[in-house]
Design a protein around this motif. Structure first.
Motif, PDB file in Angstrom:
ATOM      1  N   GLU A 251       0.841  -1.217   0.000  1.00 15.23           N
ATOM      2  CA  GLU A 251       0.000   0.000   0.000  1.00 15.23           C
ATOM      3  C   GLU A 251       0.872   1.261   0.000  1.00 15.23           C
ATOM      4  N   ARG A 252       2.061   1.151   0.583  1.00 16.50           N
ATOM      5  CA  ARG A 252       2.926   2.336   0.726  1.00 16.50           C
ATOM      6  C   ARG A 252       3.224   2.998  -0.620  1.00 16.50           C
ATOM      7  N   PHE A 253       3.364   2.190  -1.675  1.00 11.53           N
ATOM      8  CA  PHE A 253       3.638   2.794  -2.991  1.00 11.53           C
ATOM      9  C   PHE A 253       2.493   2.588  -3.980  1.00 11.53           C
ATOM     10  N   ALA A 254       1.588   1.620  -3.677  1.00 11.26           N
ATOM     11  CA  ALA A 254       0.458   1.380  -4.596  1.00 11.26           C
ATOM     12  C   ALA A 254      -0.562   2.516  -4.511  1.00 11.26           C
ATOM     13  N   ILE A 255      -0.656   3.201  -3.351  1.00 12.87           N
ATOM     14  CA  ILE A 255      -1.635   4.289  -3.208  1.00 12.87           C
ATOM     15  C   ILE A 255      -1.227   5.515  -4.033  1.00 12.87           C
ATOM     16  N   PRO A 256       0.014   6.048  -3.868  1.00 14.23           N
ATOM     17  CA  PRO A 256       0.401   7.200  -4.711  1.00 14.23           C
ATOM     18  C   PRO A 256       0.455   6.859  -6.210  1.00 14.23           C
ATOM     19  N   GLU A 257       0.530   5.559  -6.537  1.00 14.36           N
ATOM     20  CA  GLU A 257       0.580   5.149  -7.950  1.00 14.36           C
ATOM     21  C   GLU A 257      -0.670   5.612  -8.706  1.00 14.36           C
ATOM     22  N   LEU A 258      -1.760   5.834  -7.973  1.00 16.76           N
ATOM     23  CA  LEU A 258      -3.009   6.276  -8.625  1.00 16.76           C
ATOM     24  C   LEU A 258      -2.823   7.619  -9.332  1.00 16.76           C
ATOM     25  N   LEU A 259      -1.890   8.434  -8.868  1.00 23.94           N
ATOM     26  CA  LEU A 259      -1.626   9.719  -9.539  1.00 23.94           C
ATOM     27  C   LEU A 259      -1.057   9.478 -10.941  1.00 23.94           C
ATOM     28  N   PHE A 260      -0.420   8.332 -11.109  1.00 26.41           N
ATOM     29  CA  PHE A 260       0.207   7.997 -12.387  1.00 26.41           C
ATOM     30  C   PHE A 260      -0.634   7.020 -13.198  1.00 26.41           C
ATOM     31  N   ARG A 261      -1.561   6.328 -12.483  1.00 27.83           N
ATOM     32  CA  ARG A 261      -2.449   5.392 -13.175  1.00 27.83           C
ATOM     33  C   ARG A 261      -3.861   5.474 -12.594  1.00 27.83           C
ATOM     34  N   PRO A 262      -4.598   6.545 -12.897  1.00 27.74           N
ATOM     35  CA  PRO A 262      -5.958   6.705 -12.336  1.00 27.74           C
ATOM     36  C   PRO A 262      -6.884   5.556 -12.714  1.00 27.74           C
ATOM     37  N   ALA A 263      -6.606   4.894 -13.829  1.00 26.10           N
ATOM     38  CA  ALA A 263      -7.476   3.795 -14.282  1.00 26.10           C
ATOM     39  C   ALA A 263      -7.507   2.652 -13.268  1.00 26.10           C
ATOM     40  N   ASP A 264      -6.493   2.571 -12.396  1.00 23.93           N
ATOM     41  CA  ASP A 264      -6.458   1.509 -11.379  1.00 23.93           C
ATOM     42  C   ASP A 264      -7.661   1.583 -10.431  1.00 23.93           C
ATOM     43  N   VAL A 265      -8.252   2.772 -10.281  1.00 27.19           N
ATOM     44  CA  VAL A 265      -9.472   2.872  -9.463  1.00 27.19           C
ATOM     45  C   VAL A 265     -10.670   3.273 -10.325  1.00 27.19           C
ATOM     46  N   GLY A 266     -10.582   2.936 -11.606  1.00 30.00           N
ATOM     47  CA  GLY A 266     -11.740   3.134 -12.482  1.00 30.00           C
ATOM     48  C   GLY A 266     -11.952   4.565 -12.952  1.00 30.00           C
ATOM     49  N   ILE A 267     -10.903   5.418 -12.839  1.00 31.95           N
ATOM     50  CA  ILE A 267     -11.029   6.791 -13.367  1.00 31.95           C
ATOM     51  C   ILE A 267     -10.393   6.782 -14.762  1.00 31.95           C
ATOM     52  N   PRO A 268     -11.206   6.923 -15.814  1.00 30.80           N
ATOM     53  CA  PRO A 268     -10.680   6.730 -17.177  1.00 30.80           C
ATOM     54  C   PRO A 268      -9.904   7.957 -17.675  1.00 30.80           C
ATOM     55  N   GLN A 269      -8.791   8.238 -17.005  1.00 30.31           N
ATOM     56  CA  GLN A 269      -7.978   9.405 -17.385  1.00 30.31           C
ATOM     57  C   GLN A 269      -6.510   9.007 -17.447  1.00 30.31           C
ATOM     58  N   MET A 270      -5.720   9.860 -18.104  1.00 25.67           N
ATOM     59  CA  MET A 270      -4.278   9.635 -18.153  1.00 25.67           C
ATOM     60  C   MET A 270      -3.652  10.009 -16.812  1.00 25.67           C
ATOM     61  N   GLY A 271      -2.473   9.455 -16.553  1.00 21.50           N
ATOM     62  CA  GLY A 271      -1.716   9.849 -15.369  1.00 21.50           C
ATOM     63  C   GLY A 271      -0.990  11.173 -15.600  1.00 21.50           C
ATOM     64  N   ILE A 272      -0.248  11.613 -14.597  1.00 23.33           N
ATOM     65  CA  ILE A 272       0.402  12.929 -14.668  1.00 23.33           C
ATOM     66  C   ILE A 272       1.387  13.051 -15.845  1.00 23.33           C
ATOM     67  N   PRO A 273       2.336  12.122 -16.052  1.00 25.09           N
ATOM     68  CA  PRO A 273       3.306  12.324 -17.140  1.00 25.09           C
ATOM     69  C   PRO A 273       2.653  12.397 -18.529  1.00 25.09           C
ATOM     70  N   GLU A 274       1.692  11.492 -18.784  1.00 25.33           N
ATOM     71  CA  GLU A 274       1.003  11.517 -20.093  1.00 25.33           C
ATOM     72  C   GLU A 274       0.220  12.818 -20.263  1.00 25.33           C
ATOM     73  N   SER A 275      -0.399  13.281 -19.169  1.00 24.34           N
ATOM     74  CA  SER A 275      -1.163  14.538 -19.247  1.00 24.34           C
ATOM     75  C   SER A 275      -0.246  15.728 -19.525  1.00 24.34           C
ATOM     76  N   ILE A 276       0.956  15.690 -18.955  1.00 19.63           N
ATOM     77  CA  ILE A 276       1.928  16.766 -19.213  1.00 19.63           C
ATOM     78  C   ILE A 276       2.254  16.817 -20.708  1.00 19.63           C
ATOM     79  N   ILE A 277       2.548  15.641 -21.291  1.00 18.22           N
ATOM     80  CA  ILE A 277       2.883  15.587 -22.723  1.00 18.22           C
ATOM     81  C   ILE A 277       1.677  16.002 -23.566  1.00 18.22           C
ATOM     82  N   HIS A 278       0.498  15.526 -23.197  1.00 19.41           N
ATOM     83  CA  HIS A 278      -0.737  15.851 -23.923  1.00 19.41           C
ATOM     84  C   HIS A 278      -0.978  17.357 -23.889  1.00 19.41           C
ATOM     85  N   SER A 279      -0.747  17.962 -22.720  1.00 17.20           N
ATOM     86  CA  SER A 279      -0.926  19.407 -22.555  1.00 17.20           C
ATOM     87  C   SER A 279       0.053  20.178 -23.454  1.00 17.20           C
ATOM     88  N   ILE A 280       1.315  19.770 -23.406  1.00 16.28           N
ATOM     89  CA  ILE A 280       2.353  20.478 -24.193  1.00 16.28           C
ATOM     90  C   ILE A 280       2.083  20.313 -25.691  1.00 16.28           C
TER      91      ILE A 280
END
Length: 374
Positions: A251-280
């Motif tokens: 849990e210590r690292f699987a919980i913050p992983e959601l910031l990078f993989r929101p789909a793990d809890v059923g949020i159909p969005q990109m994580g932070i790095p992909e969103s940064i590239i998508h934004s740029i």
């Protein structure tokens, strides 16, 4: 105090950062809390330190999903913040900078303007996004034209590109994962695996802040967690313990992983790095190189150990090879926008960004919409 100082309130969904610009900011929980053991007494802001029993504490929050909707709660917290008990202020003498969320609803903007001019009798007001203050702070220190601001807070994570000090709105990305989602998910996982902690938001939030980190190699950390086990040794059944022990493994690292993989809890969005590239990628060609070289991170989630390195490694892997990538973690990720407000007050143009009580009385709310580009 006269006009030599300014009162800055970075009104976050989880904490308010507040104070005069010639002092250090105070960090005040932006909520009312109630304890099961002391039902009669609400704890407002920093009064939480006086609570004798942190278990079963529950929050009454002014913000939901990143927007201010519970005005009674917010007003109670503001009254506490502006009182002698916390950080007293006379708004008739001191200009106010207050932050509000990106794409804030018009009705909330109106109510905010009205409350500060009519109830708090503010003479001079600037409503602004925290990301604007973060961009200003970064530009003043680095003298750059383009900044990519990543604000990972309690309710959400925003990625906002700035070109010559202006938000490039087509490039803004929002990920619906912030500290609240992480705490709630940790509660669910621990309740499923060990012990029912669904009522323990306050305690589990502390556990998250004290124990979690961002993995730089998820599979390797999973293997380590399998072999090595827990955050502390498991206590033998015959050893008496006054407190219950929570065992944290992956849990210590699987919980913050959601910031990078929101789909793990059923949020159909990109994580932070992909969103940064998508934004740029949605920004003008000539700004892309500057944005990649000036990525700045702030907000409570960025305090997880490994956060900056993970963002850097992932963005570096996704970006074109001939571009440099530079990711800066704000010196103090919690007060970074507040410090930006301090610098903004010293700007010779400062008063041209503000609205006065006189202008509000003459021209009303329409001018506020014009003046504050939220």
């Amino acid at each position: 105090m006269g006009e030599t100082t300014c009162y800055i309130l970075d009104n976050g969904a989880y904490t308010a950062k507040v104070g005069f610009c010639n002092m250090e900011p105070k960090i005040v929980p932006n909520c009312i809390m109630k304890a099961k053991s002391e039902r009669r007494r609400p704890f407002i802001g920093s009064q939480i330190d006086e609570c004798r029993d942190a278990s079963g504490l529950f929050y009454i929050l002014p913000f939901q999903k990143g927007f201010l909707i519970n005005w009674d709660t917010q007003k109670t917290v503001w009254d506490y913040i502006f009182s002698k008990e916390c950080c007293p202020v006379n708004f008739s003498e001191t200009p106010l900078i207050i932050t509000e969320p990106l794409f804030n609803f018009a009705s909330i903007q109106e109510a905010m303007t009205e409350i500060f001019f009519e109830e708090y009798e503010c003479q001079s007001l600037l409503r602004i996004n925290a990301t604007d203050l973060a961009d200003y702070h970064y530009r003043k220190l680095n003298n750059n034209e383009c900044t990519l601001v990543v604000d990972s807070g309690y309710s959400y994570t925003y990625i906002v590109p700035y070109i010559k000090g202006k938000k490039y709105k087509e490039g803004i990305r929002r990920i619906d994962v912030g500290g609240k989602v992480l705490t709630n998910h940790l509660k669910e996982v621990l309740s499923y695996r060990q012990l029912n902690v669904m009522e323990e938001s306050y305690v589990i939030n502390q556990v998250k802040e004290d124990s979690c980190f961002v993995s730089l190699d998820f599979m390797k950390d999973m293997e380590l967690a399998r072999q090595k086990g827990y955050l502390r040794d498991i206590v033998k059944a015959d050893e008496e313990l006054e407190q219950q022990t929570l065992r944290l493994n992956n849990e210590r690292f699987a919980i913050p992983e959601l910031l990078f993989r929101p789909a793990d809890v059923g949020i159909p969005q990109m994580g932070i790095p992909e969103s940064i590239i998508h934004s740029i990628d949605s920004c003008p060609e000539e700004a892309k190189e500057g944005l990649l070289q000036n990525i700045v991170l702030f907000g409570g989630d960025t305090l997880f150990p490994g956060f900056r390195e993970r963002v850097y490694n992932s963005v570096r892997a996704l970006a074109l090879d001939h571009f440099d990538v530079n990711v800066t973690l704000a010196e103090n990720p919690i007060t970074y926008p507040w410090e930006g407000g301090k610098l903004l007050f010293r700007d010779p143009e400062f008063y041209s960004f503000c609205m006065t009580k006189e202008e509000y009385e003459e021209e009303g709310k329409a001018l506020a919409f014009e003046r504050f580009d939220i």
